[in-house]
Design an enzyme around this catalytic site. Structure first.
Site, short mmCIF file in Angstrom:
data_model
loop_
_atom_site.label_atom_id
_atom_site.label_comp_id
_atom_site.label_asym_id
_atom_site.label_seq_id
_atom_site.Cartn_x
_atom_site.Cartn_y
_atom_site.Cartn_z
CB SER A 1 45.47 41.10 40.16
OG SER A 1 46.09 41.64 39.01
NE ARG B 1 50.67 33.40 37.12
CZ ARG B 1 50.72 34.14 38.22
NH1 ARG B 1 51.72 34.02 39.04
NH2 ARG B 1 49.76 34.99 38.48
CB CYS C 1 38.33 35.74 43.62
SG CYS C 1 36.82 35.02 43.02
P1 NAD Z 1 46.60 38.60 37.19
O1 NAD Z 1 45.91 39.91 37.15
O2 NAD Z 1 48.04 38.58 37.50
O3 NAD Z 1 46.44 37.89 35.75
C1 NAD Z 1 45.19 37.81 35.09
C2 NAD Z 1 45.40 37.99 33.61
O4 NAD Z 1 45.83 39.33 33.35
C3 NAD Z 1 46.43 37.06 33.02
O5 NAD Z 1 45.93 36.56 31.81
C4 NAD Z 1 47.66 37.94 32.84
O6 NAD Z 1 48.40 37.59 31.71
C5 NAD Z 1 47.09 39.34 32.70
N1 NAD Z 1 47.89 40.37 33.38
C6 NAD Z 1 48.56 40.26 34.56
N2 NAD Z 1 49.09 41.43 34.91
C7 NAD Z 1 48.77 42.31 33.95
C8 NAD Z 1 49.02 43.69 33.76
N3 NAD Z 1 49.72 44.40 34.64
N4 NAD Z 1 48.54 44.29 32.66
C9 NAD Z 1 47.82 43.58 31.78
N5 NAD Z 1 47.55 42.27 31.92
C10 NAD Z 1 48.01 41.63 32.98
O7 NAD Z 1 45.77 37.68 38.17
P2 NAD Z 1 46.15 36.22 38.68
O8 NAD Z 1 47.30 36.32 39.60
O9 NAD Z 1 46.25 35.30 37.52
O10 NAD Z 1 44.83 35.83 39.49
C11 NAD Z 1 44.65 36.13 40.85
C12 NAD Z 1 43.78 37.35 41.04
O11 NAD Z 1 42.55 37.19 40.37
C13 NAD Z 1 43.42 37.60 42.50
O12 NAD Z 1 43.50 38.98 42.76
C14 NAD Z 1 41.98 37.10 42.60
O13 NAD Z 1 41.22 37.69 43.62
C15 NAD Z 1 41.48 37.49 41.26
N6 NAD Z 1 40.30 36.71 40.89
C16 NAD Z 1 39.10 37.33 40.91
C17 NAD Z 1 37.95 36.61 40.61
C18 NAD Z 1 36.61 37.27 40.63
O14 NAD Z 1 35.70 36.72 40.04
N7 NAD Z 1 36.46 38.42 41.27
C19 NAD Z 1 38.04 35.25 40.30
C20 NAD Z 1 39.30 34.65 40.28
C21 NAD Z 1 40.43 35.39 40.58
#
Ligand code: NAD
Length: 501
Positions: free
Chosen positions: A231, A182, A286
Site C-alpha cells: 500500500s 497474513r 493492484c
Molecule cells: P500493506 O502495505 O498493508 O502490506 C505490505 C507489506 O508492508 C506487508 O509485508 C506489511 O507487513 C508491511 N506493512 C504494512 N503496513 C506497514 C507500515 N505502515 N509500515 C511498514 N510496513 C508496513 O499492503 P497489503 O494490504 O498487504 O496489500 C495491498 C496493497 O498492495 C494495495 O494497495 C495494492 O494496490 C498494493 N499492491 C500493489 C502492487 C503493485 O505492483 N503496484 C501489487 C500488489 C499489491
C-alpha cells in the site's frame, strides 16, 4: 480447535527452518471462515540479526559461484514449482481466500519470472568497445550488489515474492524475505523448494513480522537494496527510510485503474472483460479494473454489465464453481462496505449491492459480492480511495479527451485499459494517457517478465522497475574496466597532466 495445535510458521535462518523464540505471535485466518489456521511470529531482534548475518556470510561464496551453477539451480527450481503448483495454490486459497484456479494463476505468473531468471547468462552480459584509444579497450561487468531484501503484500502470495528473490539471487545477491504476515505459508513452501533445488544455506533467509521487521530492513547497514510491493502508506515510508539510509528502493504501491469503454467497442468482449477484471480475486489486485468510464452511448450497456456481474458465484475459494472469494479480513470487509455506503451518501447510484451476501456454510467469511456504483464523480470518496474489493465505480464522459483528462488528474498511474475497435482511438489513448501500463482490449495488462512492471506516478516510487531488464538493473551494479596494452616499444615518455580525451 485447541490453540496450541495450530501450526506455527517457521523462520528460515542459515538454511534451517526454526521456531521463533518470540513471545509475540499473530494469527493467520482462513478468510472464508475466519478460523485460525496458523500463527506467525514477530521475529525477535536477535533472530533478524542472525538472518542478515547469514545473508552476509553467504554473499561472497554465492556471488563467486559460477553463473552456470546459479542458472542450474533456478532451472531445477522452475520444475519444482511446476511439480508443486497444486500444493502452492491450496496454501494460497487457505490463507488468502482467492479461488483455486486463480491461485494457480498467481503461482504461474511468478513461475514465469523464475523461467526468465534462468536466462541469466545472457542477461548478465556486459558491454565491450575495443580501441577506444590507441591500444585501449573498455568493457563492463554486471555484478551483484550484496544483501537484498523483499517486503511483500498479501494479495499475491506466490507471484510477488517470486518477482523478488529469484531475480535478486540469480544475479548473485543473497536475499532476506519478509512475506506478508497474513499469508506466509506459500513463501515458506517456495523457500523449501528452492532449498531442494540446491540453493546453498544462507542465500535465502526469511523473517516474519510487521512494522518492526520492516524498519529493521530499512535500517540495517548490510542490506543494500529493498524491493517493496504493497500500500501507499507503507511504500512511501519504506522508500523514504530506506533511501535515507543509502539503499536502493523500488516501491510498487496502490492503484485506481480505469477502463475506458468507447461506443465502437465489441460489446460482448468488453462487458465480459470488465466484469472479470473488476471482480476477479474479489477486486484485491493492484491491476483490478476498479473504475469504468463509459464514453458516449456506451453508457447504455450498463444494465447488461449489471446482469453479467450478478451471475458470478460468490463462494469459498476451494468450492467448485466459485468465481469470487472472500476479502482478506473482517476489517477489509467493513472498510469496503463503508466505502460503498459513502458512495451512496454522496449521491452515486447503487446498481448492484454486494453487501449482505450470504454464502451458505461460510456465514463467518469476509464475503462481499460484486457491487456497481454509477453516477460517480471524481470528488467522491469511493473514487478518490483505492477500494481493493469487488466494487466497480462507473463514471461517464462525453468524449475520449474528457476521459483522458479525468484519468490524468487521478494521482495513481498503475494500469488502464481502453476498449475500442478503432486503431486511431487506441493510438491517441496510449500516447496521451499518463499511466504506466496500458491495455488495448486487454483489461489487466500486467507485462510478462521479458518486459517490466511499469506502474507510474502515485503507484510507484524509485527509478528501476520490477523484473525484466529493469529488474536485472535493480539487482546489479556495473563495473567498467578501461585497459591499455601497449607493445613493448611504445613506452609512455612523459607524464600526461591534461585530461585524457
Ligand atoms: P500493506 O502495505 O498493508 O502490506 C505490505 C507489506 O508492508 C506487508 O509485508 C506489511 O507487513 C508491511 N506493512 C504494512 N503496513 C506497514 C507500515 N505502515 N509500515 C511498514 N510496513 C508496513 O499492503 P497489503 O494490504 O498487504 O496489500 C495491498 C496493497 O498492495 C494495495 O494497495 C495494492 O494496490 C498494493 N499492491 C500493489 C502492487 C503493485 O505492483 N503496484 C501489487 C500488489 C499489491
Amino acid at each position: 480447535m485447541c490453540y496450541s495445535s495450530v501450526p506455527t510458521t517457521k523462520l528460515l535462518i542459515d538454511g534451517k527452518f526454526i521456531e521463533s523464540k518470540t513471545s509475540e505471535w499473530l494469527d493467520i485466518h482462513n478468510p472464508a471462515t475466519n478460523e485460525v489456521v496458523g500463527r506467525v511470529p514477530k521475529a525477535t531482534q536477535e533472530e533478524m540479526l542472525a538472518a542478515v548475518d547469514s545473508c552476509s556470510r553467504a554473499y561472497r561464496p554465492w556471488s563467486d559461484t559460477s553463473i552456470l551453477s546459479r542458472q542450474q539451480i533456478f532451472l531445477r527450481y522452475q520444475q519444482l514449482i511446476k511439480d508443486n503448483i497444486k500444493e502452492l495454490a491450496k496454501l494460497i486459497t487457505l490463507e488468502q481466500g482467492k479461488t483455486l484456479a486463480d491461485a494457480e494463476g498467481d503461482v504461474y505468473r511468478g513461475l514465469q519470472v523464475v523461467e526468465y531468471a534462468c536466462s541469466i547468462p545472457s542477461l548478465m552480459l556486459g558491454e565491450t568497445l575495443p580501441s577506444i584509444s590507441k591500444d585501449m579497450d573498455t568493457f563492463t561487468y554486471r555484478l551483484p550488489i550484496g544483501v537484498c531484501a523483499g517486503i511483500a503484500p498479501f494479495n499475491f502470495p506466490a507471484m510477488i515474492p517470486l518477482w523478488m528473490f529469484p531475480i535478486g539471487m540469480v544475479c548473485g545477491n543473497t536475499y532476506l524475505m519478509k512475506p506478508s504476515e497474513r499469508v506466509p505459508g506459500c513463501t515458506m513452501l517456495l523457500a523449501k523448494l528452492l532449498q531442494d533445488a540446491g540453493a546453498p544455506d544462507g542465500t535465502l533467509n526469511i523473517i516474519h513480522g510487521q512494522h518492526a521487521a520492516v524498519n529493521f530492513i530499512c535500517d540495517h547497514p548490510a542490506i543494500k537494496a529493498i524491493s517493496f510491493v504493497g500500500s501507499n502508506p507503507a511504500g512511501e515510508h519504506i522508500y523514504d527510510r530506506g533511501s535515507k539510509n543509502g539503499k536502493r528502493v523500488q516501491s510498487n504501491m496502490g492503484a485506481k485503474n480505469h477502463g475506458v469503454v468507447m461506443p465502437d467497442a465489441n460489446k460482448e468482449n468488453t462487458i465480459n472483460q470488465l466484469v472479470g477484471a473488476a471482480f476477479g480475486a474479489a477486486g484485491q489486485r493492484c491491476m483490478a479494473l476498479s473504475t469504468a468510464i463509459f464514453v458516449g452511448e456506451s453508457r447504455d450497456w450498463l444494465p447488461e454489465l449489471v446482469e453479467r456481474s450478478k451471475s458470478l458465484r460468490v463462494n469459498a475459494g476451494d468450492q467448485p464453481g466459485a468465481d469470487v472469494g472472500p476479502l482478506i479480513s473482517p476489517e477489509a470487509k467493513v472498510r469496503v462496505e463503508s466505502l460503498i455506503q459513502s458512495g451512496v451518501d454522496e449521491g452515486a447510484k447503487l446498481l448492484l449491492d454486494g453487501r449482505n451476501t450470504n454464502v451458505k456454510g461460510y456465514e463467518n467469511g469476509n464475503f462481499v459480492g460484486p457491487t456497481i456504483l454509477s453516477g460517480v464523480s471524481p470528488a467522491m470518496k469511493c473514487y478518490t480511495e483505492e477500494i481493493f474489493g469487488p466494487v466497480l465505480v462507473v463514471l461517464e464522459a462525453d468524449t475520449l479527451d474528457e476521459a483522458i483528462t479525468l484519468i490524468n488528474n487521478n494521482p495513481y498511474g498503475n494500469g488502464t485499459a481502453i476498449f475500442t475497435t478503432n486503431g486511431a482511438t487506441a493510438r491517441k489513448y496510449t500516447h496521451e494517457v499518463d499511466v504506466g501500463q496500458i491495455g488495448v482490449n486487454v483489461p489487466i495488462p500486467v507485462p510478462l517478465p521479458m518486459f517490466s512492471f511499469t506502474g507510474s506516478r502515485g503507484s510507484f516510487r524509485g527509478d528501476t522497475n520490477f523484473y525484466g531488464k529493469q529488474g536485472m538493473s535493480f539487482y546489479t551494479q556495473i563495473k567498467t574496466v578501461t585497459s591499455q596494452w601497449k607493445a613493448e616499444d611504445a613506452t609512455v615518455t612523459s607524464p600526461a597532466v591534461t585530461m585524457p580525451t
